[in-house]
Design a protein around this motif. Structure first.
Motif, mmCIF file in Angstrom:
data_model
loop_
_atom_site.group_PDB
_atom_site.id
_atom_site.type_symbol
_atom_site.label_atom_id
_atom_site.label_comp_id
_atom_site.label_asym_id
_atom_site.label_seq_id
_atom_site.Cartn_x
_atom_site.Cartn_y
_atom_site.Cartn_z
ATOM 1 N N ALA A 34 -8.725 -8.728 -27.222
ATOM 2 C CA ALA A 34 -9.757 -8.450 -26.204
ATOM 3 C C ALA A 34 -9.922 -6.955 -26.003
ATOM 4 N N ALA A 35 -8.800 -6.218 -25.946
ATOM 5 C CA ALA A 35 -8.881 -4.769 -25.762
ATOM 6 C C ALA A 35 -9.560 -4.106 -26.953
ATOM 7 N N GLY A 36 -9.276 -4.599 -28.169
ATOM 8 C CA GLY A 36 -9.916 -4.038 -29.354
ATOM 9 C C GLY A 36 -11.410 -4.275 -29.362
ATOM 10 N N VAL A 37 -11.817 -5.494 -28.993
ATOM 11 C CA VAL A 37 -13.251 -5.800 -28.943
ATOM 12 C C VAL A 37 -13.937 -4.960 -27.874
ATOM 13 N N ARG A 38 -13.267 -4.804 -26.729
ATOM 14 C CA ARG A 38 -13.862 -4.000 -25.653
ATOM 15 C C ARG A 38 -14.040 -2.544 -26.110
ATOM 16 N N SER A 39 -13.054 -2.023 -26.857
ATOM 17 C CA SER A 39 -13.172 -0.659 -27.377
ATOM 18 C C SER A 39 -14.330 -0.554 -28.367
ATOM 19 N N ASP A 40 -14.466 -1.575 -29.227
ATOM 20 C CA ASP A 40 -15.580 -1.578 -30.187
ATOM 21 C C ASP A 40 -16.920 -1.641 -29.465
ATOM 22 N N LEU A 41 -16.984 -2.411 -28.387
ATOM 23 C CA LEU A 41 -18.235 -2.492 -27.624
ATOM 24 C C LEU A 41 -18.583 -1.149 -26.999
ATOM 25 N N ASP A 42 -17.585 -0.467 -26.441
ATOM 26 C CA ASP A 42 -17.841 0.844 -25.853
ATOM 27 C C ASP A 42 -18.305 1.846 -26.913
ATOM 28 N N THR A 43 -17.675 1.784 -28.096
ATOM 29 C CA THR A 43 -18.092 2.664 -29.197
ATOM 30 C C THR A 43 -19.511 2.330 -29.638
ATOM 31 N N GLY A 44 -19.809 1.022 -29.680
ATOM 32 C CA GLY A 44 -21.133 0.597 -30.108
ATOM 33 C C GLY A 44 -22.234 1.058 -29.168
ATOM 34 N N VAL A 45 -22.032 0.933 -27.853
ATOM 35 C CA VAL A 45 -23.090 1.343 -26.924
ATOM 36 C C VAL A 45 -23.276 2.857 -26.941
ATOM 37 N N LYS A 46 -22.203 3.597 -27.207
ATOM 38 C CA LYS A 46 -22.342 5.058 -27.329
ATOM 39 C C LYS A 46 -23.213 5.394 -28.537
ATOM 40 N N ALA A 47 -22.979 4.677 -29.664
ATOM 41 C CA ALA A 47 -23.796 4.900 -30.857
ATOM 42 C C ALA A 47 -25.248 4.515 -30.585
ATOM 43 N N VAL A 48 -25.461 3.422 -29.859
ATOM 44 C CA VAL A 48 -26.828 2.993 -29.522
ATOM 45 C C VAL A 48 -27.537 4.069 -28.700
ATOM 46 N N ASN A 49 -26.845 4.609 -27.717
ATOM 47 C CA ASN A 49 -27.459 5.619 -26.859
ATOM 48 C C ASN A 49 -27.776 6.888 -27.650
ATOM 49 N N ASP A 50 -26.893 7.276 -28.574
ATOM 50 C CA ASP A 50 -27.164 8.452 -29.419
ATOM 51 C C ASP A 50 -28.376 8.203 -30.313
ATOM 52 N N LEU A 51 -28.455 7.019 -30.909
ATOM 53 C CA LEU A 51 -29.585 6.699 -31.785
ATOM 54 C C LEU A 51 -30.885 6.612 -30.993
ATOM 55 N N ALA A 52 -30.823 6.066 -29.775
ATOM 56 C CA ALA A 52 -32.026 5.990 -28.942
ATOM 57 C C ALA A 52 -32.538 7.390 -28.626
ATOM 58 N N SER A 53 -31.641 8.318 -28.325
ATOM 59 C CA SER A 53 -32.051 9.706 -28.067
ATOM 60 C C SER A 53 -32.644 10.333 -29.315
ATOM 61 N N GLN A 54 -32.050 10.018 -30.477
ATOM 62 C CA GLN A 54 -32.573 10.559 -31.734
ATOM 63 C C GLN A 54 -33.976 10.040 -32.004
ATOM 64 N N ILE A 55 -34.198 8.748 -31.768
ATOM 65 C CA ILE A 55 -35.537 8.171 -31.986
ATOM 66 C C ILE A 55 -36.548 8.798 -31.031
ATOM 67 N N ALA A 56 -36.143 9.037 -29.787
ATOM 68 C CA ALA A 56 -37.057 9.671 -28.825
ATOM 69 C C ALA A 56 -37.443 11.075 -29.305
ATOM 70 N N ARG A 57 -36.482 11.840 -29.831
ATOM 71 C CA ARG A 57 -36.790 13.185 -30.339
ATOM 72 C C ARG A 57 -37.706 13.109 -31.560
ATOM 73 N N LEU A 58 -37.464 12.159 -32.442
ATOM 74 C CA LEU A 58 -38.321 12.001 -33.615
ATOM 75 C C LEU A 58 -39.726 11.575 -33.202
ATOM 76 N N ASN A 59 -39.819 10.725 -32.182
ATOM 77 C CA ASN A 59 -41.149 10.367 -31.670
ATOM 78 C C ASN A 59 -41.930 11.605 -31.268
ATOM 79 N N GLU A 60 -41.280 12.496 -30.562
ATOM 80 C CA GLU A 60 -41.949 13.711 -30.106
ATOM 81 C C GLU A 60 -42.389 14.572 -31.281
ATOM 82 N N GLN A 61 -41.524 14.723 -32.286
ATOM 83 C CA GLN A 61 -41.871 15.532 -33.454
ATOM 84 C C GLN A 61 -43.010 14.899 -34.245
ATOM 85 N N ILE A 62 -42.994 13.585 -34.350
ATOM 86 C CA ILE A 62 -44.039 12.894 -35.114
ATOM 87 C C ILE A 62 -45.387 13.020 -34.415
#
Length: 648
Positions: free
Chosen positions: A154-182
């Motif tokens: 359970a602790a391992g899955v919870r850690s993976d989930l926290d890592t995953g949402v951090k990656a999602v938030n970074d990618l969402a910010s990247q897509i927003a920046r690319l939207n602006e450039q496009i």
């Protein structure tokens, strides 16, 4: 001059074509890169008296080779594959906890139950008793170890989930920046191919974590949605997070939360997330891991309750009533739902270990004594209306639970019942002294000395300890199939009450107040006048020390129906089968979705991917065209020089 201009345009155009081909070759291994081709068009001819004379070629556009439909399909399939793969990998770790072999929990349980056979054969043998207690301690230790392993998963899955949402938030910010450039780049009227590739690749990476849908805007930006929540709109990105479910505080369930810019977190329904590793891990955490905990907890509770109850029905070597072999496991009260209109509560205890289901329950009230119980393991809904035989207590008693309701529930009240979730981690052996194992029955049975039939004692089991008013007790047979009881004497002139006797069928004495009694099974055929007397074992001197009736009863529990009808000895095997079936199904789903995703990605790259052989051939073709264009300029220069010389 026209020939010279045509040559210059051709030279410039072929230079662009060569440059684009080189760009393709250079990005052959770049993730998400889409092959680019140059669209050419001829310039309108110039009118002369002889007709229209061509003016050469120019670049119309640099085209990005890709299919929106295949890109969306491949992205969605990859998200489903990521979810199935993440769940299958986690289930494989869960299956390791429910492994067989000599070191498994099932072997420990069977060794513990089988060790009782030696005590049943030699109840005064302290070594045999010590082995049983050692096996019990080992079983409890392995149960706690298995519970700890589940906590680690359970602790391992919870850690993976926290890592995953951090990656999602970074990618969402990247897509927003690319939207602006496009949006800025498309102001030129031409598509910024490389920026579009980067955005598509970022969306593909995002879908590895959480499945999204994309909605294009008129300005060239792309809206990205998780379920019905906008993760990216234009150049603005929201954030995701994982936290405890808000409905039932302390339930241990997790939810994915969406937080808009400047807003408050909102829970996202797990069913609308779709694919992505976050969805697979949440499904495992809230479903598969919960089932594993319930399966372990049910075994721990059933073993504890059953063996404790049986040991309390026996006598120790020092003539004491048996006590608990394991630390009694108290069940956690039901968790009240957030915002319940009443202050009611539900307390829980085990009513019948054999009826326990490896499940949690949700209770919803529509009135004070009316509502529905939903068994979460299979979704079965059980309604209660407060009438006799159909109360909440009656419903849950059928599930092996005793329920105590405090306060008065109101319509809208909701409760979560998790009776088994933490039970395995609490299993603890209590008895470590061999003499405290209660192997003897508190009652004994003696055949009449004058019996002439073939009557024999098959088994005698105490239903209470001490036996109290249930002994002494005599059965007097009036024939091969009938008998009278000493607790039912005839009052003259009435005749004694006659009861039917069937060989091998239990004869039970059970007084409700106080709860005292025993169960006697006889075999053979009695004759008139034969008697059987049930007495207090302690009244027969030290006979009880050599009696192993209760040890035999504990040994018999090995084959007693316990886990959904399966015997106690097969309980762990049944749990292994359940977890194994889930794991195999998840692995099959992961293989299937992985194949579909790979095929769609292959179809996408067939259009968008770079083929080095094809690009090399084009490179030679465009090189020759470039050289020809240069030759054209050279020829135009020679013609022009000759003309000047002639004119001079």
């Amino acid at each position: 001059m026209s020939l010279f201009n045509i040559g210059v345009r051709a030279l410039q155009t072929n230079q662009v074509v060569l440059q684009t081909t080189g760009h393709n070759i250079a990005n052959v291994n770049t993730p998400g890169y889409s092959r680019q081709t140059v669209a050419l068009q001829n310039l309108p001819g110039q009118f002369t008296g002889s007709g229209f004379i061509g003016q050469g070629v120019e670049v119309q556009a640099i085209v990005r080779n890709q299919s929106d439909m295949l890109t969306r399909q491949a992205t969605a399939a990859a998200a489903v594959s990521a979810a199935d793969s993440a769940r299958a990998q986690s289930l494989q770790r869960l299956q390791d906890v429910f492994s067989g072999g000599d070191s498994g929990l099932g072997a420990a349980i069977n060794d513990m139950m089988n060790a009782l056979a030696d005590v049943a054969s030699a109840p005064t043998d302290l070594t045999a008793r010590t082995v049983v207690l050692t096996r019990m301690d080992e079983t409890a230790a392995r149960m706690r170890s298995a519970s700890d392993q589940l906590d680690q998963i359970a602790a391992g899955v919870r850690s993976d989930l926290d890592t995953g949402v951090k990656a999602v938030n970074d990618l969402a910010s990247q897509i927003a920046r690319l939207n602006e450039q496009i949006v800025r780049a498309q102001g030129s009227g031409k598509a910024p191919n490389d920026l579009l590739d980067q955005r598509d690749q970022a969306i593909r990476n995002l879908n590895q974590y959480v499945q999204t849908t994309q909605v294009p805007a008129d300005d060239g930006s792309l809206g990205v949605f998780v379920g019905n929540q906008p993760l990216v709109l234009g150049n603005t990105a929201a954030t995701l997070s994982v936290d405890n479910a808000p409905d039932f505080s302390g339930s241990g369930q997790l939810k994915l939360f969406f937080t808009p810019p400047g807003g408050t977190p909102q829970a996202i329904d797990e069913q609308v997330i779709g694919g992505g590793s976050l969805a697979g891990q949440l499904k495992f955490y809230n479903g598969d891991l919960e089932e594993g905990s319930n399966l372990l907890g049910r075994m721990a509770l059933s073993l504890t309750q059953t063996l404790n109850a049986q040991n309390r029905l026996g006598l120790t070597l020092d003539s004491k009533t048996g006590g608990d072999l394991f630390q009694p496991i108290a069940l956690k009260d039901a968790i009240a739902g957030a915002g319940n209109p009443s202050g009611a509560g539900i307390g829980l205890a085990v009513a019948d270990p054999a009826k326990l289901k490896a499940s949690a329950y949700t209770v919803t009230f529509t009135a004070a004594a009316v509502g529905t119980v939903v068994r979460q393991s299979d979704g079965v809904a059980l309604s209660f209306d407060g009438t006799t035989g159909n109360t909440l207590q009656d419903i849950l008693r059928g599930e092996g639970l005793t329920t105590t309701v405090t306060g008065t529930p109101q319509a809208g009240d909701r409760f979560l019942i998790q009776p088994l979730r933490e039970a395995a981690g609490k299993m603890q052996a209590l008895v470590h002294t061999p003499s405290q194992l209660a192997a003897a029955n508190p009652v004994n049975a003696a055949m009449g000395t004058g019996n002439t039939g073939s009557l024999q004692l098959a088994s005698l089991q105490a239903l209470s300890n001490p036996p109290g008013a249930s002994v002494p007790f005599t059965l007097t047979f009036t024939g091969p199939n009938t008998y009278t009881r000493s607790d039912d004497p005839a009052v003259p002139p009435a005749l004694p009450t006659t009861y039917s006797y069937v060989s091998g069928q239990a004869i039970t004495y059970d007084s409700a107040t106080p709860p005292t009694g025993w169960s006697l099974t006889l075999s053979g055929t009695p004759k008139q006048g034969d008697t059987v007397t049930v007495g207090d074992a302690l009244a027969a001197g030290d006979y009880f020390q050599r009696d192993a009736g209760n040890a035999k009863a504990m040994l018999a529990l090995r084959d007693a129906p316990m886990f959904d009808g399966a015997p106690l000895s097969d309980g762990f095997a049944s749990a292994m089968a359940q977890v194994g079936t889930r794991t195999q199904s998840a692995q099959f789903a992961a293989q299937m979705s992985g194949t579909i995703a790979a095929n769609l990605e292959s179809d996408r790259t067939a259009i968008s991917g770079v083929n080095l052989d094809e690009e090399a051939a084009k490179l030679i073709q465009y090189q020759q065209a470039y050289q020809a264009s240069a030759k054209m300029i050279q020829v135009a220069q020679t013609v022009f020089d000759s003309l000047l010389q002639t004119m001079g």
